[in-house]
Enzyme design. Sequence first.
Site, PDB file in Angstrom:
ATOM      1  N   HIS A 190       0.900  -0.924   0.137  1.00 25.41           N
ATOM      2  CA  HIS A 190      -0.164   0.012   0.044  1.00 25.41           C
ATOM      3  C   HIS A 190       1.017   1.171  -0.132  1.00 25.41           C
ATOM      4  CE1 HIS A 190      -4.107  -1.724   0.867  1.00 25.41           C
ATOM      5  NE2 HIS A 190      -3.395  -2.892   0.946  1.00 25.41           N
ATOM      6  N   ASP A 403       3.670   9.582  -1.086  1.00 28.29           N
ATOM      7  CA  ASP A 403       2.682   8.783  -0.617  1.00 28.29           C
ATOM      8  C   ASP A 403       2.155   7.698  -1.454  1.00 28.29           C
ATOM      9  OD1 ASP A 403       0.338   8.534   0.990  1.00 28.29           O
ATOM     10  OD2 ASP A 403      -0.349  10.459   1.024  1.00 28.29           O
TER      11      ASP A 403
END
Length: 514
Positions: A190, A403
């Site tokens: 992720h 991110d």
Amino acid sequence: MAESDEGRVEEEDRGSSTSGGGTSQGRLVVVSNRLPIVLTRKSGGGWNVEPGSGGLVTAMAPVLRNRGGLWIGWPGTTEWDGVEDALRKLDPSTGYSLIPVRLTREEEEKYYRGFANEVVWPLFHDLQSHCNFDPAYWDTYQNVNRKFAEVVAQHTGPQDFVWIHDYHLLLAATELRAMGVKSKLGYFLHIPFPPLDIFVKMPWRLELLLALLQYDIIGFQTMRDRRNFLQCLRALVGAADLCGRGQVCDIELEHDKLRLGAFPISIDYKWFASRAGSKEVAESAWHVHENLPDRKIVLGIDRMDYTKGIPYRLEAFRHLLRTNPELRNKLTLVQVVVPSRRGIPEYDALKTHIERLVGEINGEFTSQSGWVPIHYSYRSLDHYELLGYYRACEIALITPIKDGMNLVAKEYCASNIEENGVLILSEFAGAAAELQKGALLVNPYDVVRMSEAISRAYHMKPDERHARMRRLRRSVRKRDIFWWVDSFLEAAIAKNLDSFPVIADYVPDGAPDI
Ligand code: F6P
């Protein structure tokens, strides 16, 4: 979060077969550090167990229910009395079983806070100077990955598909194979995968890479991450064969084949779009502007984390107010920071730093008329508040220094049903690949250009705002969370990879377009 039925409708709309069907296949076994629940102590003893509310749960729930399945993970506590009973009671409502992995306090300390959050997290976000490469963390990380693998091995059979998630469990496949587990093993990271010259700083780099090779398929958020992983494989392990430009590819290893793909995670678009149109959210949005009248609102919402770039963002806002005095009184930054990973020294220090900066900026610019430039809160928001902000705020300022994806950016677009908001987005968020055409992309370290982007967003004409937001919303709608689950599960079994699309990529090139 969304009712799981909405997920099924979505699958039927697209005629997908992977998630819903497949009764002849084995079960789907999801493994993640945390179980998808929130446990809270009842005042008279025992536990309250509520289903978690993230996109992952929303997406997985219908798949698990249809195929039959398990979710294995840590319930987030090291106190064990009554936890298993409480989880068993939850089973009928979820339609699948939750199997807890027990962690001791020391394991939580060294595996979760330590190796996961003081080694892998900062390094994979390119922040090696934040790393604490304590060898004791590594030992515990290995032991806990083995512990997870033992629970998986105990509860699964060879027909099951085991889908392991995230950076806490990089070693799980090695442990499972060593235990003789034959199931197909998928893995999704992720967070970003770092470039070679950063990854090699990891003292256990080879162990980690070799462990990842034990999976059958590895999913990354973006082409950037897949490229970085391949670069590391080629340099450190000597993988052959090039990946193509498509979403999914196979690479040849010495004795085996490994499937790699880029699967940008997303949100339940329909849920956000329809809830944003509800009466309650309209009221919540109305209150936001009622309390902050006659001005445009810039919104920042982040988990408290040093990867989110909050201090640079505050500096950019300060620069804007210093250099554009005409914007004072006309613009307010609402910065919401959601508490996270409390007790890790870096996180505690960051909170102090952010609050000092907010105080300084408000001290410098607050006006006699009562205008306060930054409205800061440090708390979680309920859905109505969150969606109210998404609907009310004219500009979203989402500027992580790195991110994996950033779902706040996608949630803002889905909820912006009037299609008049402007998204300012970091070029280093995974979401930049898909959203680059509608957002104003910024370098989150570039305080001057970030402040120019805010000014541009402030002055942007309605036509341009609409056109950009429409484009953004189309992109989020097309590839939502159900697309994400389907495409990963399809890729895990596909024979022919040609049907997978070329996926949007972002490669920084000169100055970002503001
Ligand atoms: O982005 C990675 C992630 O692990 C998310 O899945 C999660 O929501 C967030 O970080 C916070 O995770 P935790 O509180 O479990 O450390």
